[in-house]
Design an enzyme around this catalytic site. Structure first.
Site, PDB file in Angstrom:
ATOM      1  N   PHE A  54       0.870  -1.582  -0.028  1.00 14.28           N
ATOM      2  CA  PHE A  54       0.153   0.000   0.434  1.00 14.28           C
ATOM      3  C   PHE A  54       0.853   1.073   0.056  1.00 14.28           C
ATOM      4  O   PHE A  54       1.971   1.923   0.715  1.00 14.28           O
ATOM      5  CB  PHE A  54      -0.631  -0.595   1.094  1.00 14.28           C
ATOM      6  CG  PHE A  54      -2.309   1.325   1.023  1.00 14.28           C
ATOM      7  CD1 PHE A  54      -2.863   0.891   0.416  1.00 14.28           C
ATOM      8  CD2 PHE A  54      -1.289   2.653   1.915  1.00 14.28           C
ATOM      9  CE1 PHE A  54      -3.598   2.793   0.744  1.00 14.28           C
ATOM     10  CE2 PHE A  54      -2.439   3.569   1.919  1.00 14.28           C
ATOM     11  CZ  PHE A  54      -3.503   3.513   0.824  1.00 14.28           C
ATOM     12  N   ASP A 109       9.082   3.297   1.886  1.00 17.57           N
ATOM     13  CA  ASP A 109       8.071   3.125   2.287  1.00 17.57           C
ATOM     14  C   ASP A 109       7.945   3.351   3.975  1.00 17.57           C
ATOM     15  O   ASP A 109       7.992   2.451   4.071  1.00 17.57           O
ATOM     16  CB  ASP A 109       6.650   2.476   1.069  1.00 17.57           C
ATOM     17  CG  ASP A 109       5.212   3.646   2.108  1.00 17.57           C
ATOM     18  OD1 ASP A 109       5.358   3.825   3.018  1.00 17.57           O
ATOM     19  OD2 ASP A 109       4.924   4.021   1.755  1.00 17.57           O
ATOM     20  N   LYS A 144       2.967   9.387   8.719  1.00 17.45           N
ATOM     21  CA  LYS A 144       1.949   9.074   9.708  1.00 17.45           C
ATOM     22  C   LYS A 144       2.475   9.571  11.147  1.00 17.45           C
ATOM     23  O   LYS A 144       1.839  10.228  11.782  1.00 17.45           O
ATOM     24  CB  LYS A 144       1.728   7.427   9.885  1.00 17.45           C
ATOM     25  CG  LYS A 144       0.620   7.124   8.277  1.00 17.45           C
ATOM     26  CD  LYS A 144       0.178   5.271   8.342  1.00 17.45           C
ATOM     27  CE  LYS A 144      -0.764   5.714   7.997  1.00 17.45           C
ATOM     28  NZ  LYS A 144      -0.919   5.017   6.933  1.00 17.45           N
TER      29      LYS A 144
HETATM   30  C1  LIG Z   1      -0.618   5.117   4.998  1.00 18.92           C
HETATM   31  C2  LIG Z   1       0.163   4.695   4.374  1.00 18.92           C
HETATM   32  C3  LIG Z   1       0.190   5.780   3.106  1.00 18.92           C
HETATM   33  C4  LIG Z   1      -0.889   7.043   3.216  1.00 18.92           C
HETATM   34  O1  LIG Z   1      -0.349   7.786   3.786  1.00 18.92           O
HETATM   35  P1  LIG Z   1      -1.496   8.705   3.500  1.00 18.92           P
HETATM   36  O2  LIG Z   1      -0.896  10.028   4.609  1.00 18.92           O
HETATM   37  O3  LIG Z   1      -3.186   8.560   3.916  1.00 18.92           O
HETATM   38  O4  LIG Z   1      -1.539   9.986   2.049  1.00 18.92           O
HETATM   39  C5  LIG Z   1       1.606   5.154   2.006  1.00 18.92           C
HETATM   40  N1  LIG Z   1       1.871   4.340   2.297  1.00 18.92           N
HETATM   41  C6  LIG Z   1       2.114   3.392   3.362  1.00 18.92           C
HETATM   42  C7  LIG Z   1       3.285   2.611   3.998  1.00 18.92           C
HETATM   43  C8  LIG Z   1       0.945   3.938   4.328  1.00 18.92           C
HETATM   44  O5  LIG Z   1       0.848   2.839   5.856  1.00 18.92           O
END
Ligand SMILES: *Cc1c(COP(=O)(O)O)cnc(C)c1O
Length: 393
Positions: A138, A223, A252
């Site tokens: 994701f 990421d 986050k």
């Molecule tokens: C939450 C998340 C995203 C997206 O972040 P947003 O602030 O919602 O755009 C991307 N990559 C990972 C691994 C995530 O957990």
């Protein structure tokens, strides 16, 4: 406003992209949060891994309020102190060379994708723009981040995806070798797949990624939007595997509740984007950076060791709960599977009824408590989970 009134307004006026849990939260402190009816909950969600210092930490709130009274936004046409300081702290902490500030996770990944393509184009010309990512990953909801995301069910109604992304199955050495064609400029990976179910990788696979990407000058983009900023007991979860990414994305937990994202660049590629090649109006917002500076100051080595230690203990307790068939994760990021007929959704709902907030990730229960949580509070949550699981089995 009562819960019913808020729910009514929300349903009447807000686009229903989220299936909300049936609660309206109104105020919180530490690891506890209250709903509109005055009921208090112990929090194992931290706003999906965001409120790293818990709800309304005193020092964080004071720094944020102070900055809001000094200077709230200037645009990136001016220098500002909170962002410059935060960038220094992030680079010193991670060994990275430069930072670009965004406002969310998806935006941080968009920046990483652009930087990787630009880096490769400058060095190798235009036919080397493909980004590999992992099945079930994701990376966000904006179009390029969604194209990188390895979950077709999230993409299916939004075709066409952005070209130049290919997905490879996790842990598959042959698939990795086959995918590494001359068109590839970068590989993007979450050290632990968060939304995908809290799924770590084998250390050998991560080592292989590094050993095949490095000689081909294929950039590794970690990421760490969910795993970063102390969540796993390391500042970056890449450390769990000895992985040395060229680009790291954070979001986050960085602002402990304020919208901020960051792209960190190793010195090898830190000059890939120049003036006018990327930007965002709200990026490096002084208030968000003031909050993030408090997070960076609090997350010293002792703090991270405490997260790691609590996490190891928590892992053992979770694995010993009745009907739990599998636990995976690290630090204060855990995913749980249950023996049928128990579902994660039923556990989450029943836990909420008993005063404990938890998350889901696909078919698993996901726990992301604030990093400041005490062992006593973890014990309290475990005991609620124990009761719930005994009841449901
Ligand atoms: C939450 C998340 C995203 C997206 O972040 P947003 O602030 O919602 O755009 C991307 N990559 C990972 C691994 C995530 O957990």
């Amino acid at each position: 406003m009562t819960f019913a009134e808020t729910k009514h307004l929300d349903e009447q006026y807000i686009m229903p992209t989220y299936g909300r849990f049936g609660l309206c939260l109104t105020e919180g402190k530490g690891c506890r949060v209250k709903d509109a009816e005055g009921k208090t909950y112990l929090d194992f969600t931290a706003g999906i891994g965001v409120n790293s210092l818990g709800w309304c930490d005193d020092e964080w709130a004071a720094a944020v309020c102070k900055q809001a009274g000094l200077l709230q936004h200037t645009s990136n046409l001016f220098y500002t102190q909170p962002g410059a300081l935060l960038a220094k702290k992030l680079c010193e902490r991670t060994g990275m060379d430069k930072v670009f500030f965004a406002n969310s996770g998806a935006e941080a990944n968009e920046g990483a994708i652009k930087a990787a393509r630009k880096y490769s184009r400058k060095k190798y010309g235009k036919d080397r723009s493909t980004i590999l990512s992992i099945t079930n990953s994701f990376h966000g909801r904006t179009m390029a981040a969604l194209s990188a995301t390895g979950q077709t069910e999230l993409q299916k109604d939004f075709d066409p995806m952005v070209p130049g992304f290919r997905h490879i199955p996790a842990g598959d050495a042959t698939a990795l070798a086959t995918a590494l064609g001359p068109d590839v400029c970068a590989l993007m990976i979450e050290p632990i797949q968060g939304e995908g179910g809290v799924l770590p990788f084998d250390k050998e696979y991560m080592e292989m990624i590094e050993s095949v990407c490095r000689p081909r000058d294929i950039l590794i983009i970690a990421d760490e939007i969910q795993t970063g900023v102390g969540r796993t007991g390391h500042f970056l979860a890449s450390s769990l595997y000895g992985l040395h990414p060229d680009i790291v994305t954070l979001a986050k937990g960085l602002g402990s509740g304020l919208p901020i994202g960051a792209v960190l660049f190793r010195d090898t590629c830190s000059d890939s984007l120049g003036k006018g090649e990327h930007g965002t109006t709200f990026g490096m917002n002084p208030i968000c950076c003031a909050g993030a500076n408090v997070v960076m100051d609090r997350l010293d080595e002792a703090f991270l060791e405490d997260v790691a230690e609590k996490g190891q203990w928590f892992h053992k307790q979770l694995a010993a709960l009745p009907s739990v068939t599998q636990v995976s994760g690290a630090g204060l990021m855990w995913g749980l599977s249950f023996a049928p007929p128990i579902t994660a959704a039923s556990v989450r709902e029943e836990a909420q009824n008993r005063g404990l907030l938890c998350l889901l990730a696909k078919s698993r229960l996901r726990l992301l408590p604030p990093l400041i949580i005490s062992k006593e509070e973890l014990k309290e949550g475990l005991s609620i989970l124990q009761t719930v699981l005994e009841k449901l089995s």
